[in-house]
Every structure is written in C-alpha cells, then in structure tokens.
Design a protein around this motif. Structure first.
Motif, PDB file in Angstrom:
ATOM      1  N   ARG A 133       0.819  -1.222   0.000  1.00 11.12           N
ATOM      2  CA  ARG A 133       0.000   0.000   0.000  1.00 11.12           C
ATOM      3  C   ARG A 133       0.854   1.273   0.000  1.00 11.12           C
ATOM      4  O   ARG A 133       0.611   2.207  -0.769  1.00 11.12           O
ATOM      5  N   ASP A 134       1.872   1.328   0.864  1.00 11.73           N
ATOM      6  CA  ASP A 134       2.640   2.562   1.011  1.00 11.73           C
ATOM      7  C   ASP A 134       3.883   2.618   0.132  1.00 11.73           C
ATOM      8  O   ASP A 134       4.717   3.504   0.291  1.00 11.73           O
ATOM      9  N   THR A 135       4.031   1.659  -0.784  1.00  7.57           N
ATOM     10  CA  THR A 135       5.099   1.708  -1.784  1.00  7.57           C
ATOM     11  C   THR A 135       4.538   2.358  -3.036  1.00  7.57           C
ATOM     12  O   THR A 135       3.464   2.001  -3.500  1.00  7.57           O
ATOM     13  N   SER A 136       5.275   3.322  -3.567  1.00  8.53           N
ATOM     14  CA  SER A 136       4.855   3.976  -4.814  1.00  8.53           C
ATOM     15  C   SER A 136       5.623   3.372  -5.985  1.00  8.53           C
ATOM     16  O   SER A 136       6.575   2.617  -5.799  1.00  8.53           O
ATOM     17  N   GLY A 137       5.183   3.707  -7.198  1.00  4.97           N
ATOM     18  CA  GLY A 137       5.961   3.344  -8.366  1.00  4.97           C
ATOM     19  C   GLY A 137       5.267   2.453  -9.370  1.00  4.97           C
ATOM     20  O   GLY A 137       4.043   2.346  -9.413  1.00  4.97           O
ATOM     21  N   LEU A 138       6.069   1.812 -10.203  1.00  2.00           N
ATOM     22  CA  LEU A 138       5.603   1.145 -11.409  1.00  2.00           C
ATOM     23  C   LEU A 138       4.987  -0.221 -11.143  1.00  2.00           C
ATOM     24  O   LEU A 138       5.570  -1.056 -10.449  1.00  2.00           O
ATOM     25  N   ASN A 252      10.098   8.115  10.785  1.00  4.29           N
ATOM     26  CA  ASN A 252       9.188   8.231   9.647  1.00  4.29           C
ATOM     27  C   ASN A 252       9.154   9.669   9.128  1.00  4.29           C
ATOM     28  O   ASN A 252       8.126  10.345   9.171  1.00  4.29           O
ATOM     29  N   PRO A 253      10.295  10.163   8.614  1.00  2.28           N
ATOM     30  CA  PRO A 253      10.349  11.555   8.145  1.00  2.28           C
ATOM     31  C   PRO A 253       9.491  11.808   6.909  1.00  2.28           C
ATOM     32  O   PRO A 253       9.130  12.944   6.616  1.00  2.28           O
ATOM     33  N   LEU A 254       9.165  10.745   6.171  1.00  5.20           N
ATOM     34  CA  LEU A 254       8.380  10.895   4.941  1.00  5.20           C
ATOM     35  C   LEU A 254       6.885  10.818   5.184  1.00  5.20           C
ATOM     36  O   LEU A 254       6.094  11.185   4.325  1.00  5.20           O
ATOM     37  N   GLU A 255       6.496  10.303   6.350  1.00  5.38           N
ATOM     38  CA  GLU A 255       5.096   9.988   6.653  1.00  5.38           C
ATOM     39  C   GLU A 255       4.537   8.999   5.631  1.00  5.38           C
ATOM     40  O   GLU A 255       3.367   9.062   5.240  1.00  5.38           O
ATOM     41  N   ARG A 256       5.374   8.083   5.208  1.00  2.00           N
ATOM     42  CA  ARG A 256       5.024   7.003   4.291  1.00  2.00           C
ATOM     43  C   ARG A 256       6.184   6.018   4.318  1.00  2.00           C
ATOM     44  O   ARG A 256       7.220   6.264   4.942  1.00  2.00           O
TER      45      ARG A 256
END
Length: 296
Positions: A133-138, A252-256
């Motif tokens: 869920r919290d991984t972005s990308g292709l 968690n500096p990215l909040e993701r």
C-alpha cells in the motif's frame, strides 16, 4: 477558481490530433503530457491513449492538475503505457494494489478496472504483481487472462529489470552488496529470515546512492520477488526502510514507507519488444540529503 476548458467534437478523429488543434501554441510534448498526467476527460472518464477515437458530439474536458475531479477519477494513478494487452502505471503511496479482507473499495485494481470498462464495457484487468500500500511506483496489469498467465508463468524470462529506490535508516557501511537469505512467513503474515533450506530463497542487490549519518538512499535490484523482500532484507542488515514500523523502523520523516518502484523493464509478452520504464526519485526522498553533498 480557474474554469476547466471544455471542447465539443464536431467530427470523428483521434484524441491527440484533436488536442493539438485546440492548443496550437503548446507544442506536441506539452499536449501529450496532458494525456500522460490524466488531465483529459472524454465524457465522464479520464482517457490517456493518444489514439482514442472521438465521435461527433463528444465533450473533451481538460482537468486542472491536482483538481478534485482528477483525483476522484484516477486517485493519483498515472498511466505510463497502454496497449490492447497491457497497462503500466505509476501508483501513488497509500493506495492498495487490490482488495483485502479489510478494504474492498479504494484499490488500484478497482480504479483501473473502471477505467478500461469506460472504453469497453466488457473489458477487465488482471493483477500480475503487487506493490505494498505505502510503496509507490511502477506496476503492470494484464488486460486478458491469457496475457496474465503468460507473464506469471514466464516471469523470470520476461522481466529484464525491476529496481527500487529505498530510503533506509542509518549510514550503510558497505557501499554495495548482495543479500541472500531464506524467507518464511509467520502466523501473523510477517516475513522473516529463516534457516537455510526453510521457506524460499530471496536475493537482493543494492548500491548506495546518497547518505548522511541518519539516512541512506539505495538503488535496489531484485533478483527474486518475494513478499516484503526488500523490507525484511533491509531489517536483516540493521537498516530498516524508513516508516516501516513492522520491520523495525524507528523513524518516519516521509510519513510514508521509504520504497519506490523506479524501474520496470520487460519483454512484451505478445510482440517480444523490449520495453523499459523509469520514474523519478520522489522529491521527499531526496529532500533528506544536502544538495551540495558530493555523491558516495
């Protein structure tokens, strides 16, 4: 609030030539980017294909970037490539790939299924692989069951490159390396490093791209594609992925989650053509490193 342009179609023609007519001063690449970003709506659906055939009487609306309507229609998903067999998309963080027992509505699968059904009511898509869920990308989806089966049955031969950017805690001392372990899944669905011969083999290659004493940015290449492989492997070397509380992260500096699927290259399952797609490193990942710091 800026009004969204709406154009009426007078005669049958393809979408890209129609847009080039309406925006003669924009330039071809800028007009194409409207499609890539999901800003073009025909009727009540977002269309990204350049060759989409417009009919007389169609209404073409240009959505403002980040508009409520655009977010509602595509939930931040960007279509990178599409043909009659495949869809390749750039998934935002926070969106499930497909439904779970806890969540059945807001998923990439559901949104994209509605998208293809907007072109053809009998169409559907098929999950080939997943991102957390919290991984972005292709991500890649198949448009037929036969293509899905071909991809999954021949995954090792078809996939040429699958790499991620991983933001991890601490300064990784070894500037490049390979992690090779056996992985098993616990009763709580958490993966862990098991004894040799137990579970499945998992191999991860990494190179340090940037680092400070607090964080390291790694380019990660998967040789195998096990569940949570990067996350558990980073934990195993003492450098958990940031935001990954499940696998030992304290920050968690990215909040993701600090994972982004950056590169996907493969042989097209029908044409045999080699296709390669690459997305930019998320700005928030790079923001943790001084701009003028020399590369590692």
């Amino acid at each position: 609030m800026q009004k969204q342009p709406v154009f009426s179609v007078r005669e049958e023609m393809q979408l890209l030539p129609f847009l080039l007519e309406k925006y003669p001063g924009k330039g071809r690449n800028k007009v194409k980017s409207l499609l890539t970003r999901g800003q073009v709506m025909v009727g009540n659906r977002v269309v990204t294909r350049h060759d989409h055939l417009l009919g007389a009487g169609d209404k073409v609306t240009i959505l403002q970037t980040g508009s409520v309507k655009q977010r509602e229609l595509m939930a931040g998903i960007k279509i990178v490539y599409e043909d009659e067999f495949l869809l390749v998309v750039d998934k935002p963080p926070g969106l499930l790939s497909m439904a779970t027992d806890e969540e059945k509505e807001r998923t990439a699968y559901r949104i994209l299924n509605e998208y293809v059904q907007g072109h053809n009511g009998g169409a559907r898509i098929f999950i080939v692989h997943r991102l957390d869920r919290d991984t972005s990308g292709l991500m890649m989806f198949a448009k037929t069951a036969a293509v899905k089966n071909q991809l999954q049955d021949n995954w090792k031969d078809i996939i040429l490159e699958r790499s991620y950017m991983a933001l991890v805690e601490g300064e990784v001392k070894e500037k490049q390396g390979t992690i090779k372990t056996w992985l098993k899944e616990s009763s709580t669905k958490t993966m862990y490093v098991s004894r040799p011969g137990e579970g499945v083999i998992a191999i991860t290659h990494y190179v340090v791209v940037e680092q400070t004493p607090e964080y390291s940015l790694l380019a990660v290449q998967l040789e195998t594609g096990r569940k949570n492989q990067i996350r558990v492997h980073m934990q195993s070397i003492g450098h958990s992925v940031v935001g990954d509380k499940r696998y030992g992260s304290k920050r968690n500096p990215l909040e993701r989650l600090g994972l982004h699927a950056q590169v996907l290259a493969f042989k097209h399952p029908i044409s045999g053509e080699t296709l390669r797609f690459e997305t930019k490193i998320p700005k928030r990942f790079k923001s943790l490193f001084p701009v003028n710091k020399p590369p590692v």
